[in-house]
Design a protein around this motif. Structure first.
Motif, PDB file in Angstrom:
ATOM      1  N   MET A  86      69.994 -10.032  25.303  1.00 16.29           N
ATOM      2  CA  MET A  86      70.700  -9.147  26.235  1.00 16.29           C
ATOM      3  C   MET A  86      70.663  -7.682  25.792  1.00 16.29           C
ATOM      4  O   MET A  86      71.653  -6.959  25.889  1.00 16.29           O
ATOM      5  CB  MET A  86      72.155  -9.600  26.416  1.00 16.29           C
ATOM      6  CG  MET A  86      72.296 -11.030  26.891  1.00 16.29           C
ATOM      7  SD  MET A  86      71.616 -11.322  28.538  1.00 16.29           S
ATOM      8  CE  MET A  86      72.868 -10.545  29.521  1.00 16.29           C
ATOM      9  N   ILE A  87      69.510  -7.250  25.306  1.00 20.39           N
ATOM     10  CA  ILE A  87      69.367  -5.826  24.984  1.00 20.39           C
ATOM     11  C   ILE A  87      69.186  -5.044  26.288  1.00 20.39           C
ATOM     12  O   ILE A  87      68.985  -5.629  27.354  1.00 20.39           O
ATOM     13  CB  ILE A  87      68.196  -5.582  24.002  1.00 20.39           C
ATOM     14  CG1 ILE A  87      66.893  -6.167  24.579  1.00 20.39           C
ATOM     15  CG2 ILE A  87      68.480  -6.219  22.658  1.00 20.39           C
ATOM     16  CD1 ILE A  87      65.928  -5.149  25.028  1.00 20.39           C
ATOM     17  N   PHE A  88      69.280  -3.724  26.210  1.00 21.79           N
ATOM     18  CA  PHE A  88      69.092  -2.877  27.384  1.00 21.79           C
ATOM     19  C   PHE A  88      67.608  -2.515  27.476  1.00 21.79           C
ATOM     20  O   PHE A  88      67.130  -1.687  26.699  1.00 21.79           O
ATOM     21  CB  PHE A  88      69.947  -1.618  27.279  1.00 21.79           C
ATOM     22  CG  PHE A  88      71.420  -1.911  27.188  1.00 21.79           C
ATOM     23  CD1 PHE A  88      72.158  -2.198  28.329  1.00 21.79           C
ATOM     24  CD2 PHE A  88      72.074  -1.908  25.963  1.00 21.79           C
ATOM     25  CE1 PHE A  88      73.515  -2.468  28.256  1.00 21.79           C
ATOM     26  CE2 PHE A  88      73.429  -2.185  25.872  1.00 21.79           C
ATOM     27  CZ  PHE A  88      74.155  -2.474  27.025  1.00 21.79           C
ATOM     28  N   PRO A  89      66.868  -3.123  28.403  1.00 20.51           N
ATOM     29  CA  PRO A  89      65.406  -2.980  28.379  1.00 20.51           C
ATOM     30  C   PRO A  89      64.911  -1.570  28.667  1.00 20.51           C
ATOM     31  O   PRO A  89      63.820  -1.205  28.227  1.00 20.51           O
ATOM     32  CB  PRO A  89      64.940  -3.960  29.462  1.00 20.51           C
ATOM     33  CG  PRO A  89      66.119  -4.160  30.346  1.00 20.51           C
ATOM     34  CD  PRO A  89      67.311  -4.029  29.464  1.00 20.51           C
ATOM     35  N   ARG A  90      65.687  -0.761  29.394  1.00 24.04           N
ATOM     36  CA  ARG A  90      65.228   0.582  29.760  1.00 24.04           C
ATOM     37  C   ARG A  90      65.756   1.668  28.827  1.00 24.04           C
ATOM     38  O   ARG A  90      65.532   2.851  29.064  1.00 24.04           O
ATOM     39  CB  ARG A  90      65.625   0.885  31.209  1.00 24.04           C
ATOM     40  CG  ARG A  90      64.944  -0.050  32.204  1.00 24.04           C
ATOM     41  CD  ARG A  90      65.221   0.341  33.631  1.00 24.04           C
ATOM     42  NE  ARG A  90      64.580  -0.572  34.565  1.00 24.04           N
ATOM     43  CZ  ARG A  90      64.639  -0.451  35.882  1.00 24.04           C
ATOM     44  NH1 ARG A  90      65.319   0.543  36.426  1.00 24.04           N
ATOM     45  NH2 ARG A  90      64.036  -1.331  36.662  1.00 24.04           N
ATOM     46  N   LEU A  91      66.468   1.242  27.787  1.00 24.75           N
ATOM     47  CA  LEU A  91      66.880   2.183  26.745  1.00 24.75           C
ATOM     48  C   LEU A  91      65.960   2.025  25.546  1.00 24.75           C
ATOM     49  O   LEU A  91      65.396   0.950  25.316  1.00 24.75           O
ATOM     50  CB  LEU A  91      68.326   1.926  26.313  1.00 24.75           C
ATOM     51  CG  LEU A  91      69.418   2.107  27.373  1.00 24.75           C
ATOM     52  CD1 LEU A  91      70.784   1.899  26.735  1.00 24.75           C
ATOM     53  CD2 LEU A  91      69.342   3.462  28.047  1.00 24.75           C
ATOM     54  N   THR A  92      65.807   3.088  24.773  1.00 21.68           N
ATOM     55  CA  THR A  92      64.989   2.999  23.567  1.00 21.68           C
ATOM     56  C   THR A  92      65.696   2.155  22.518  1.00 21.68           C
ATOM     57  O   THR A  92      66.889   1.836  22.635  1.00 21.68           O
ATOM     58  CB  THR A  92      64.719   4.386  22.973  1.00 21.68           C
ATOM     59  OG1 THR A  92      65.961   4.941  22.508  1.00 21.68           O
ATOM     60  CG2 THR A  92      64.077   5.322  23.988  1.00 21.68           C
ATOM     61  N   VAL A  93      64.954   1.801  21.492  1.00 24.28           N
ATOM     62  CA  VAL A  93      65.531   1.054  20.377  1.00 24.28           C
ATOM     63  C   VAL A  93      66.727   1.803  19.805  1.00 24.28           C
ATOM     64  O   VAL A  93      67.808   1.225  19.596  1.00 24.28           O
ATOM     65  CB  VAL A  93      64.463   0.804  19.291  1.00 24.28           C
ATOM     66  CG1 VAL A  93      65.103   0.361  17.983  1.00 24.28           C
ATOM     67  CG2 VAL A  93      63.454  -0.232  19.781  1.00 24.28           C
ATOM     68  N   ARG A  94      66.568   3.091  19.575  1.00 24.13           N
ATOM     69  CA  ARG A  94      67.669   3.880  18.996  1.00 24.13           C
ATOM     70  C   ARG A  94      68.865   3.931  19.944  1.00 24.13           C
ATOM     71  O   ARG A  94      70.017   3.805  19.502  1.00 24.13           O
ATOM     72  CB  ARG A  94      67.194   5.298  18.665  1.00 24.13           C
ATOM     73  CG  ARG A  94      68.269   6.126  17.972  1.00 24.13           C
ATOM     74  CD  ARG A  94      67.730   7.422  17.392  1.00 24.13           C
ATOM     75  NE  ARG A  94      68.769   8.057  16.602  1.00 24.13           N
ATOM     76  CZ  ARG A  94      69.635   8.951  17.087  1.00 24.13           C
ATOM     77  NH1 ARG A  94      69.565   9.322  18.364  1.00 24.13           N
ATOM     78  NH2 ARG A  94      70.566   9.475  16.312  1.00 24.13           N
ATOM     79  N   GLU A  95      68.612   4.084  21.224  1.00 27.12           N
ATOM     80  CA  GLU A  95      69.710   4.125  22.189  1.00 27.12           C
ATOM     81  C   GLU A  95      70.442   2.788  22.252  1.00 27.12           C
ATOM     82  O   GLU A  95      71.673   2.741  22.381  1.00 27.12           O
ATOM     83  CB  GLU A  95      69.172   4.511  23.569  1.00 27.12           C
ATOM     84  CG  GLU A  95      68.770   5.971  23.679  1.00 27.12           C
ATOM     85  CD  GLU A  95      67.958   6.275  24.939  1.00 27.12           C
ATOM     86  OE1 GLU A  95      67.888   7.462  25.310  1.00 27.12           O
ATOM     87  OE2 GLU A  95      67.384   5.337  25.535  1.00 27.12           O
ATOM     88  N   ASN A  96      69.692   1.697  22.148  1.00 28.25           N
ATOM     89  CA  ASN A  96      70.321   0.375  22.088  1.00 28.25           C
ATOM     90  C   ASN A  96      71.238   0.256  20.876  1.00 28.25           C
ATOM     91  O   ASN A  96      72.361  -0.250  20.988  1.00 28.25           O
ATOM     92  CB  ASN A  96      69.250  -0.723  22.019  1.00 28.25           C
ATOM     93  CG  ASN A  96      68.864  -1.275  23.376  1.00 28.25           C
ATOM     94  OD1 ASN A  96      69.530  -2.155  23.909  1.00 28.25           O
ATOM     95  ND2 ASN A  96      67.790  -0.740  23.949  1.00 28.25           N
ATOM     96  N   LEU A  97      70.761   0.726  19.734  1.00 30.60           N
ATOM     97  CA  LEU A  97      71.590   0.670  18.526  1.00 30.60           C
ATOM     98  C   LEU A  97      72.865   1.484  18.706  1.00 30.60           C
ATOM     99  O   LEU A  97      73.969   1.027  18.375  1.00 30.60           O
ATOM    100  CB  LEU A  97      70.802   1.176  17.317  1.00 30.60           C
ATOM    101  CG  LEU A  97      69.667   0.290  16.806  1.00 30.60           C
ATOM    102  CD1 LEU A  97      68.897   0.991  15.697  1.00 30.60           C
ATOM    103  CD2 LEU A  97      70.201  -1.056  16.309  1.00 30.60           C
ATOM    104  N   LEU A  98      72.728   2.674  19.246  1.00 33.75           N
ATOM    105  CA  LEU A  98      73.894   3.542  19.407  1.00 33.75           C
ATOM    106  C   LEU A  98      74.909   2.961  20.382  1.00 33.75           C
ATOM    107  O   LEU A  98      76.112   3.212  20.263  1.00 33.75           O
ATOM    108  CB  LEU A  98      73.459   4.935  19.849  1.00 33.75           C
ATOM    109  CG  LEU A  98      72.642   5.726  18.812  1.00 33.75           C
ATOM    110  CD1 LEU A  98      72.205   7.077  19.389  1.00 33.75           C
ATOM    111  CD2 LEU A  98      73.439   5.933  17.526  1.00 33.75           C
ATOM    112  N   MET A  99      74.451   2.153  21.347  1.00 34.08           N
ATOM    113  CA  MET A  99      75.385   1.484  22.255  1.00 34.08           C
ATOM    114  C   MET A  99      76.322   0.555  21.493  1.00 34.08           C
ATOM    115  O   MET A  99      77.468   0.345  21.889  1.00 34.08           O
ATOM    116  CB  MET A  99      74.616   0.697  23.308  1.00 34.08           C
ATOM    117  CG  MET A  99      73.976   1.553  24.389  1.00 34.08           C
ATOM    118  SD  MET A  99      75.182   2.459  25.387  1.00 34.08           S
ATOM    119  CE  MET A  99      75.929   1.098  26.308  1.00 34.08           C
ATOM    120  N   GLY A 100      75.832   0.009  20.382  1.00 37.39           N
ATOM    121  CA  GLY A 100      76.680  -0.862  19.571  1.00 37.39           C
ATOM    122  C   GLY A 100      77.804  -0.136  18.874  1.00 37.39           C
ATOM    123  O   GLY A 100      78.769  -0.754  18.415  1.00 37.39           O
TER     124      GLY A 100
END
Length: 235
Positions: A86-100
């Motif tokens: 359930m990662i955010f597919p349209r966000l970058t890897v770094r943006e996904n991490l920052l969402m956490g």
């Protein structure tokens, strides 16, 4: 650290959990095994407040979380890696991490968390500007774990981390789970690969149709004839 007492959770009129009680001590890896539909994911969802129990009590570090919102539960120190990443597919890897880290206000701590994620999963550093949806299944699982760790949890809930991954990647993921635990994060692990789950955990619970039917030290469960036959494919 965590205690579930007589948890009853429903989906509409469907009685999914029928009096589940279990505990997780600080510093442990505790696994929950069982067949599809046994209620393993529902147990994690009941802990994290996504599907709150109708009856029973969830306590964490001595505080009652049974009626807390998911956001408050995350703020108290519990994060979950959901089944299917359930990662955010349209966000970058770094943006996904920052969402956490969306609840954290300490910029230095967030930066340290990002650095730790890259140390645990070097491939994420290489792909930090890449869209999450373009990663392989194993890389997405690493990203999902890294994202959960960005909240600096005391307790990490992992739901089927090996699902759909190649055996080599599975071994790598489980080694990292052991490392995360050794560094001080308590882990509750739901996993259909019962052999691997019991090998890396301290204690385990067997769930069948919403009821805990067996519990004990993982080594003891590995030797249990019923577990060996039903979940390990051994005589």
């Amino acid at each position: 650290m965590l205690e579930l007492h007589d948890i009853h959770t429903y989906y509409g009129n469907i009685h999914a959990l029928k009096g589940v009680s279990l505990r997780v001590e600080k510093g442990e890896i505790v696994c929950l095994i069982g067949a599809n539909g046994a209620g393993k994911t529902t147990t994690l969802m009941s802990i994290s407040g996504v599907t709150p129990p109708r009856r029973g009590r969830v306590s964490f570090q001595g505080q009652d979380l049974t009626r807390c919102s998911t956001e408050r539960i995350v703020a108290r120190g519990i994060t979950q890696v959901p089944e299917g990443r359930m990662i955010f597919p349209r966000l970058t890897v770094r943006e996904n991490l920052l969402m956490g880290a969306y609840l954290r206000k300490d910029k230095a701590g967030v930066a340290a968390g990002e650095k730790r994620a890259y140390e645990l999963f070097p491939v994420l550093r290489e792909r930090r500007s890449q869209l999450g949806g373009t990663l392989s299944g194993g890389e997405q699982q690493m990203l999902a774990i890294g994202r959960a760790l960005m909240a600096q949890p005391a307790l990490l809930l992992l739901d089927e981390p090996s699902l759909g991954l190649a055996p080599m990647i599975v071994e790598n993921i489980f080694e990292i789970i052991k490392q995360i635990n050794a560094e001080g994060t308590t882990v509750m692990l739901v996993e259909q690969n019962a052999q691997m789950a019991l090998q890396i955990s301290h204690r385990g619970y067997v769930l069948e149709t919403g009821v805990v039917t067996l519990e004990g030290p993982s080594r003891q469960l590995l030797a249990d004839p019923k577990v060996r036959s039903a979940y390990l494919g051994l005589d």
